[in-house]
Design a protein around this motif. Structure first.
Motif, PDB file in Angstrom:
ATOM      1  N   TYR A 185      15.121 -50.873 -75.723  1.00 21.12           N
ATOM      2  CA  TYR A 185      13.917 -50.275 -76.314  1.00 21.12           C
ATOM      3  C   TYR A 185      13.639 -50.916 -77.664  1.00 21.12           C
ATOM      4  O   TYR A 185      14.556 -51.185 -78.447  1.00 21.12           O
ATOM      5  CB  TYR A 185      14.119 -48.769 -76.480  1.00 21.12           C
ATOM      6  CG  TYR A 185      13.048 -48.076 -77.286  1.00 21.12           C
ATOM      7  CD1 TYR A 185      11.853 -47.688 -76.684  1.00 21.12           C
ATOM      8  CD2 TYR A 185      13.222 -47.810 -78.641  1.00 21.12           C
ATOM      9  CE1 TYR A 185      10.867 -47.046 -77.415  1.00 21.12           C
ATOM     10  CE2 TYR A 185      12.239 -47.174 -79.381  1.00 21.12           C
ATOM     11  CZ  TYR A 185      11.063 -46.800 -78.759  1.00 21.12           C
ATOM     12  OH  TYR A 185      10.087 -46.177 -79.482  1.00 21.12           O
ATOM     13  N   CYS A 186      12.350 -51.159 -77.925  1.00 22.34           N
ATOM     14  CA  CYS A 186      11.922 -51.665 -79.236  1.00 22.34           C
ATOM     15  C   CYS A 186      10.575 -51.055 -79.575  1.00 22.34           C
ATOM     16  O   CYS A 186       9.676 -50.995 -78.718  1.00 22.34           O
ATOM     17  CB  CYS A 186      11.822 -53.186 -79.235  1.00 22.34           C
ATOM     18  SG  CYS A 186      11.302 -53.874 -80.841  1.00 22.34           S
ATOM     19  N   ASP A 187      10.465 -50.620 -80.801  1.00 22.10           N
ATOM     20  CA  ASP A 187       9.196 -50.075 -81.275  1.00 22.10           C
ATOM     21  C   ASP A 187       9.204 -50.105 -82.790  1.00 22.10           C
ATOM     22  O   ASP A 187      10.249 -50.244 -83.424  1.00 22.10           O
ATOM     23  CB  ASP A 187       8.978 -48.657 -80.753  1.00 22.10           C
ATOM     24  CG  ASP A 187       7.507 -48.245 -80.821  1.00 22.10           C
ATOM     25  OD1 ASP A 187       6.683 -49.102 -81.206  1.00 22.10           O
ATOM     26  OD2 ASP A 187       7.186 -47.092 -80.508  1.00 22.10           O
ATOM     27  N   ASP A 188       8.010 -49.935 -83.362  1.00 28.56           N
ATOM     28  CA  ASP A 188       7.883 -49.903 -84.809  1.00 28.56           C
ATOM     29  C   ASP A 188       7.902 -48.449 -85.266  1.00 28.56           C
ATOM     30  O   ASP A 188       7.155 -47.616 -84.760  1.00 28.56           O
ATOM     31  CB  ASP A 188       6.606 -50.603 -85.266  1.00 28.56           C
ATOM     32  CG  ASP A 188       5.363 -50.052 -84.563  1.00 28.56           C
ATOM     33  OD1 ASP A 188       5.453 -49.759 -83.354  1.00 28.56           O
ATOM     34  OD2 ASP A 188       4.320 -49.901 -85.213  1.00 28.56           O
ATOM     35  N   THR A 189       8.790 -48.154 -86.182  1.00 29.36           N
ATOM     36  CA  THR A 189       8.920 -46.816 -86.756  1.00 29.36           C
ATOM     37  C   THR A 189       8.891 -46.942 -88.267  1.00 29.36           C
ATOM     38  O   THR A 189       9.186 -47.989 -88.830  1.00 29.36           O
ATOM     39  CB  THR A 189      10.231 -46.149 -86.309  1.00 29.36           C
ATOM     40  OG1 THR A 189      11.333 -47.007 -86.655  1.00 29.36           O
ATOM     41  CG2 THR A 189      10.247 -45.914 -84.809  1.00 29.36           C
ATOM     42  N   LYS A 203       6.701 -49.867 -91.945  1.00 35.09           N
ATOM     43  CA  LYS A 203       7.012 -50.265 -90.570  1.00 35.09           C
ATOM     44  C   LYS A 203       8.342 -51.003 -90.489  1.00 35.09           C
ATOM     45  O   LYS A 203       8.587 -51.954 -91.216  1.00 35.09           O
ATOM     46  CB  LYS A 203       5.896 -51.148 -90.034  1.00 35.09           C
ATOM     47  CG  LYS A 203       6.095 -51.579 -88.586  1.00 35.09           C
ATOM     48  CD  LYS A 203       4.932 -52.423 -88.108  1.00 35.09           C
ATOM     49  CE  LYS A 203       3.661 -51.626 -88.082  1.00 35.09           C
ATOM     50  NZ  LYS A 203       2.545 -52.406 -87.505  1.00 35.09           N
ATOM     51  N   ASN A 245      10.692 -52.595 -87.266  1.00 38.03           N
ATOM     52  CA  ASN A 245      10.894 -52.855 -85.845  1.00 38.03           C
ATOM     53  C   ASN A 245      12.373 -52.694 -85.537  1.00 38.03           C
ATOM     54  O   ASN A 245      13.219 -53.382 -86.126  1.00 38.03           O
ATOM     55  CB  ASN A 245      10.430 -54.268 -85.486  1.00 38.03           C
ATOM     56  CG  ASN A 245       8.930 -54.423 -85.616  1.00 38.03           C
ATOM     57  OD1 ASN A 245       8.172 -53.686 -85.004  1.00 38.03           O
ATOM     58  ND2 ASN A 245       8.494 -55.369 -86.444  1.00 38.03           N
ATOM     59  N   GLY A 283       8.908 -49.678 -74.379  1.00 39.66           N
ATOM     60  CA  GLY A 283       8.100 -49.777 -75.582  1.00 39.66           C
ATOM     61  C   GLY A 283       6.678 -49.327 -75.302  1.00 39.66           C
ATOM     62  O   GLY A 283       6.295 -49.084 -74.149  1.00 39.66           O
ATOM     63  N   ASP A 284       5.871 -49.215 -76.339  1.00 38.00           N
ATOM     64  CA  ASP A 284       4.483 -48.824 -76.153  1.00 38.00           C
ATOM     65  C   ASP A 284       3.664 -50.039 -75.714  1.00 38.00           C
ATOM     66  O   ASP A 284       4.183 -51.141 -75.549  1.00 38.00           O
ATOM     67  CB  ASP A 284       3.926 -48.195 -77.426  1.00 38.00           C
ATOM     68  CG  ASP A 284       4.062 -49.115 -78.636  1.00 38.00           C
ATOM     69  OD1 ASP A 284       4.475 -50.278 -78.446  1.00 38.00           O
ATOM     70  OD2 ASP A 284       3.777 -48.670 -79.756  1.00 38.00           O
ATOM     71  N   MET A 337       3.735 -53.287 -77.928  1.00 34.86           N
ATOM     72  CA  MET A 337       5.035 -53.950 -77.860  1.00 34.86           C
ATOM     73  C   MET A 337       5.265 -54.567 -76.488  1.00 34.86           C
ATOM     74  O   MET A 337       5.810 -55.671 -76.369  1.00 34.86           O
ATOM     75  CB  MET A 337       6.140 -52.945 -78.176  1.00 34.86           C
ATOM     76  CG  MET A 337       7.528 -53.549 -78.285  1.00 34.86           C
ATOM     77  SD  MET A 337       7.668 -54.740 -79.635  1.00 34.86           S
ATOM     78  CE  MET A 337       7.476 -53.652 -81.037  1.00 34.86           C
ATOM     79  N   GLN A 338       4.827 -53.902 -75.429  1.00 35.73           N
ATOM     80  CA  GLN A 338       4.992 -54.464 -74.093  1.00 35.73           C
ATOM     81  C   GLN A 338       4.142 -55.716 -73.913  1.00 35.73           C
ATOM     82  O   GLN A 338       4.553 -56.668 -73.246  1.00 35.73           O
ATOM     83  CB  GLN A 338       4.608 -53.412 -73.037  1.00 35.73           C
ATOM     84  CG  GLN A 338       5.560 -52.232 -72.950  1.00 35.73           C
ATOM     85  CD  GLN A 338       6.847 -52.587 -72.219  1.00 35.73           C
ATOM     86  OE1 GLN A 338       7.231 -53.751 -72.128  1.00 35.73           O
ATOM     87  NE2 GLN A 338       7.528 -51.577 -71.713  1.00 35.73           N
ATOM     88  N   VAL A 386       2.500 -57.227 -83.515  1.00 33.65           N
ATOM     89  CA  VAL A 386       2.987 -55.858 -83.662  1.00 33.65           C
ATOM     90  C   VAL A 386       3.491 -55.612 -85.064  1.00 33.65           C
ATOM     91  O   VAL A 386       3.195 -54.595 -85.697  1.00 33.65           O
ATOM     92  CB  VAL A 386       4.100 -55.584 -82.632  1.00 33.65           C
ATOM     93  CG1 VAL A 386       4.686 -54.218 -82.832  1.00 33.65           C
ATOM     94  CG2 VAL A 386       3.529 -55.724 -81.227  1.00 33.65           C
TER      95      VAL A 386
END
Length: 859
Positions: free
Chosen positions: A584-588, A598, A600, A672-673, A676-677, A728
């Protein structure tokens, strides 16, 4: 005139030197030796022993810390008149004597000093560690009480030598020796003398005067008389007035007042500091270790420094403290911790998302002491235990220099996976085989992705039946003949394998891959090694004589697999298990406030866990995070680790099977969202003309990214655009590349027919994207952009196909910067671009293509 003859030189007899020998007797021995004498001559003149199991070892600290060679001459090692040699005994055949200090030959040192550890006897030999046993009284508790220094608490045997060398002990012994047999011990003690007698006399004069003054204050602090203290006594009669003497309880002991007691204690501490500034708390292990700790901060204030330790500490345990170390015995109840107190405090300090600061940890330690809890380790000891446990079972952070120019860190993927298999709360829920559940689908191991699509080399390659290991892509013998299993599954809690039938011919075996059969594990008889040893019994060809494979059309081709599975060779008889993961990878945001910061982050979870457990906090495992590094650059380091683990496997301890196993990790899917995908799938994004990353559906989107969304506009810094490596991770900067406000669009209004056609295209499934097609489009973009003037053509290809690799764009933008630079000729630009291409790494495309069998990325 003749010169007078030179008279012959007179031969002088070599002058003998006087040396002191300490060790073989209770006092120092004086020996007259020749300078050319050897160490063995000193031993023969001082020791008379016929023991077979022990041998003498001679030490001379000014020369070296270890034992001397017996054939070394005294003059060669620097022994002079008045030097002191030390003789100790050691067992023959035992461990070599090691020294914790390195005394370089030639460095001046006191002749009476002794090596710190190599001259000490330990408890195993049963000898007393000090030089003068008569000065110490052994106690039933195993401690030793100094008979000379009455105010010093009992100490451990390892503290005796340090106490004997302290200035306070030597000065007390010197005073009692000078005053006659007043002390309890009259044993010989060599007192080191100063090099200059004047300095020695001045030292004794100053310290002697202060010592007598402090001794008088300590012994008679209440002899001073203040006349005002007797104002309540009648001077004529000598009797006190208005005092009922019959009601007064007399104290014959006449205890001193509180002020007197404080003055006496202060005088004693000042006197001890005068005699030995380093040895006031000579029996305190914690104080000595604190001073010797190179990482201790002298300027930091602790809670314990403001509170007296004697107030909370049990007096019976004050002198029996031992240094805590990690336990090496697996049978200990709190292995790897030394005791229960250390284990509880260490767990308390490492609760996830509830970390305490150093000040808070000190307050916790103080509160436990205040509540009467004994044997509490100090904060420094807990730091030492923490560092030791981190080296034993911690997760290492690996440093990477990214291809895009950033430095980042990722946690060790192999170490995290190995700990998961050793964790009983996780291992009992892990599934390692896919399940054929028919139409029922509720878990990851029941889906077609794991059951059918995942490469067979990344699934669990073996089963253990009848103490035999049956591997995939190896010939085996069953109750129904010979088969080659290529995948192991579970159905109704029964293990079976999908296999191809193997037909025996006169020349050998032919594998029929036109149809797959289900072979139950109960029907397996002989694995490949057993089949090789017993094939003649069944009158069949040798199992290694595989001619080839035959497909549905009857065409015979070469068998693509080795005769013996590579994991059988690597495992060396151990089990081999698969470990699919959700990556999983996303920006938080890294801030707790509303301000967006942000980051990643890459995390993963075990796909073999049930859905009710997979998202629990303890099962979400962290890999890497950054607010600067683009996601694909961080993924490059993670894929590097994954490739090594898939090639060699991960050795781990299976706490359920209670044995060592080999693990094959794999990525079941990327999570990912949508933005990101799209970046993972090398897609242009939802604002592109081809907005779908799965198929080639096309439409006009309002505000769509024409020309790939990267064409330069007036007022936009080209360097800022060239530095954007990820859509992203750099959305804020990318917002600069927008159309001008107030610019009118020349686009005509959409008709009803066009709108219906757009909706129809959106709702229908278009031609699906393929891995080879996307990679071909990326190569074309790079080839077009590698020449002068190819920037526009490269971006047109990006827009037409909807393919955009942000990892490759980093290198293309460097080429575009040279191609669009003004003031240079075309030949100079082509030469500079060719030189720049040679500096690029061998792989300039997204690391997503290096993940085995990850052909397409779905939500």
């Amino acid at each position: 005139m003749h010169n007078a003859p030179i008279p012959p030189l007179k031969s002088h007899k070599a002058t003998k030197i006087r040396i002191n020998v300490i060790g073989p007797a209770s006092h120092a021995l004086a020996r007259l030796m020749e300078p050319a004498s050897t160490v063995s001559d000193v031993v023969r003149s001082s020791v008379h022993s016929g023991l077979q199991r022990v041998e003498p070892a001679v030490y001379f600290p000014p020369y070296q810390s270890g034992p001397l060679e017996h054939d070394a001459s005294l003059s060669s090692i620097g022994v002079r008149d008045g030097s002191t040699l030390h003789i100790r005994w050691r067992m023959r055949g035992g461990a070599p004597i090691r020294s914790h200090h390195d005394n370089t030959p030639g460095v001046e040192s006191s002749a009476s000093s002794m090596p710190a550890s190599s001259l000490q006897f330990n408890k195993r030999t049963g000898h007393f560690t000090g030089e003068n046993a008569k000065d110490f009284e052994p106690l039933p508790s195993g401690l030793f009480k100094c008979r000379l220094c009455l105010l010093i608490d009992p100490m451990e045997s390892r503290r005796v030598v340090r106490h004997e060398r302290s200035k306070g002990h030597q000065y007390t012994k010197l005073r009692q020796s000078a005053s006659g047999p007043a002390g309890p011990s009259t044993s010989h003690q060599t007192v080191p003398e100063a090099a200059d007698p004047h300095i020695h006399d001045l030292h004794n004069a100053v310290h002697g005067t202060l010592d007598r003054l402090l001794s008088d204050i300590r012994s008679r602090p209440y002899d001073t008389h203040n006349p005002q203290d007797d104002s309540w006594v009648d001077n004529t009669t000598g009797m006190a007035e208005s005092v009922d003497w019959e009601s007064v309880e007399f104290d014959i002991g006449l205890q001193p007042s509180l002020d007197t007691q404080i003055m006496r204690d202060m005088a004693e501490k000042s006197r001890n500091y005068l005699l030995d500034p380093e040895g006031i708390n000579d029996n305190s292990d914690s104080a000595a270790e604190e001073r010797s700790n190179p990482e201790s901060d002298d300027n930091s204030e602790t809670v314990e420094s403001h509170i007296s330790g004697d107030f909370f500490q049990d007096p019976s345990q004050s002198s029996t403290r031992t240094k805590r170390q990690t336990s090496t015995n697996p049978q200990d109840p709190f292995f790897l911790w030394p005791d229960r107190e250390t284990a509880i405090l260490d767990i308390l300090r490492h609760i996830p998302r509830s970390s305490f600061s150093r000040k808070q940890n000190e307050i916790i330690h103080w509160s436990l002491l205040a509540l009467g809890v004994t044997n509490i380790p100090s904060d420094r000891v807990m730091d030492d235990i923490d560092r030791a446990l981190q080296q034993l079972c911690g997760i290492e952070s690996l440093r990477y220099d990214g291809a895009l120019g950033h430095v980042y860190y990722t946690n060790d993927l192999a170490g995290i996976i190995a700990q998961e298999w050793a964790n009983p709360t996780v291992r009992r829920h892990l599934h390692i085989y896919p399940e054929d559940s028919g139409n029922h689908l509720s878990e990851a191991w029941q889906a077609a992705r794991w059951r059918d699509e995942l490469h067979s080399d990344l699934t669990t390659p073996m089963v253990r039946i009848h103490r035999q290991d049956f591997y995939i892509n190896e010939i085996c013998f069953t109750r129904h003949g010979a088969f080659v299993p290529h995948r192991w599954l579970i159905n109704n809690n029964e293990l079976y394998g999908r296999a191809w039938r193997v037909v025996a011919t006169a020349e050998g075996w032919i594998v029929d891959v036109s149809q797959a059969y289900n072979v139950m594990s109960t029907d397996l008889l002989l694995s490949r090694p057993q089949f090789v040893n017993n094939y003649m019994y069944y009158q069949v060809p040798h199992p290694d004589r595989i001619i080839g494979q035959q497909d549905l059309m009857g065409e015979l081709t070469q068998w693509p697999f080795p005769l013996e599975n590579c994991w059988r060779l690597r495992s060396s008889g151990h089990r081999v298990m698969a470990f699919p993961m959700w990556l999983y990878c996303d920006d938080t945001s890294g801030n707790q406030s509303k301000k967006w910061n942000k980051h990643n982050s890459f995390l993963f979870t075990a796909a073999g866990l049930p859905r009710r457990l997979v998202h629990q906090e303890g099962n979400v495992l962290f890999l890497s995070t950054s607010n600067i590094v683009p996601p694909l650059e961080m993924l490059d380091g993670i894929v590097n680790q994954l490739e090594v683990c898939q090639r060699d496997g991960i050795w781990a301890w299976d706490c359920e099977a209670n044995e060592k196993i080999l693990i094959i990790p794999s990525i079941l899917a990327m999570l990912g969202d949508n933005p990101m995908q799209s970046e993972f799938a090398c897609h242009i994004g939802l604002r592109g003309r081809q907005f779908c990353r799965i198929c080639h559906v096309e439409g006009d989107v309002e505000g769509a990214e024409d020309n790939g969304g990267d064409l330069e506009e007036p007022g936009v810094d080209p360097e800022a655009v060239a530095n954007q490596d990820s859509d992203v991770s750099n959305a804020s900067v990318g917002s600069q590349v927008t159309s001008k406000k107030g610019k009118r669009s020349n686009k005509k209004s959409e008709t009803m027919v066009q709108m219906i056609q757009c909706v129809t295209n959106f709702m229908s499934i278009g031609t699906q994207r393929k891995k080879a097609e996307t990679q071909k489009a990326l190569r074309s973009q790079f080839i077009e952009g590698s020449w002068v003037g190819g920037m526009a053509a490269s971006k047109r290809l990006k827009t037409a196909g909807g393919v955009k690799d942000t990892y490759q764009d980093h290198f293309l933008k460097k080429l575009f910067a040279i191609s669009s630079k003004r003031g240079q000729s075309k030949d100079a630009k082509e030469k500079a671009m060719a030189e720049l291409r040679r500096s690029f790494p061998s792989n300039i495309t997204s690391p997503i293509w290096r993940i085995l069998t990850l052909i397409r990325i779905l939500l």
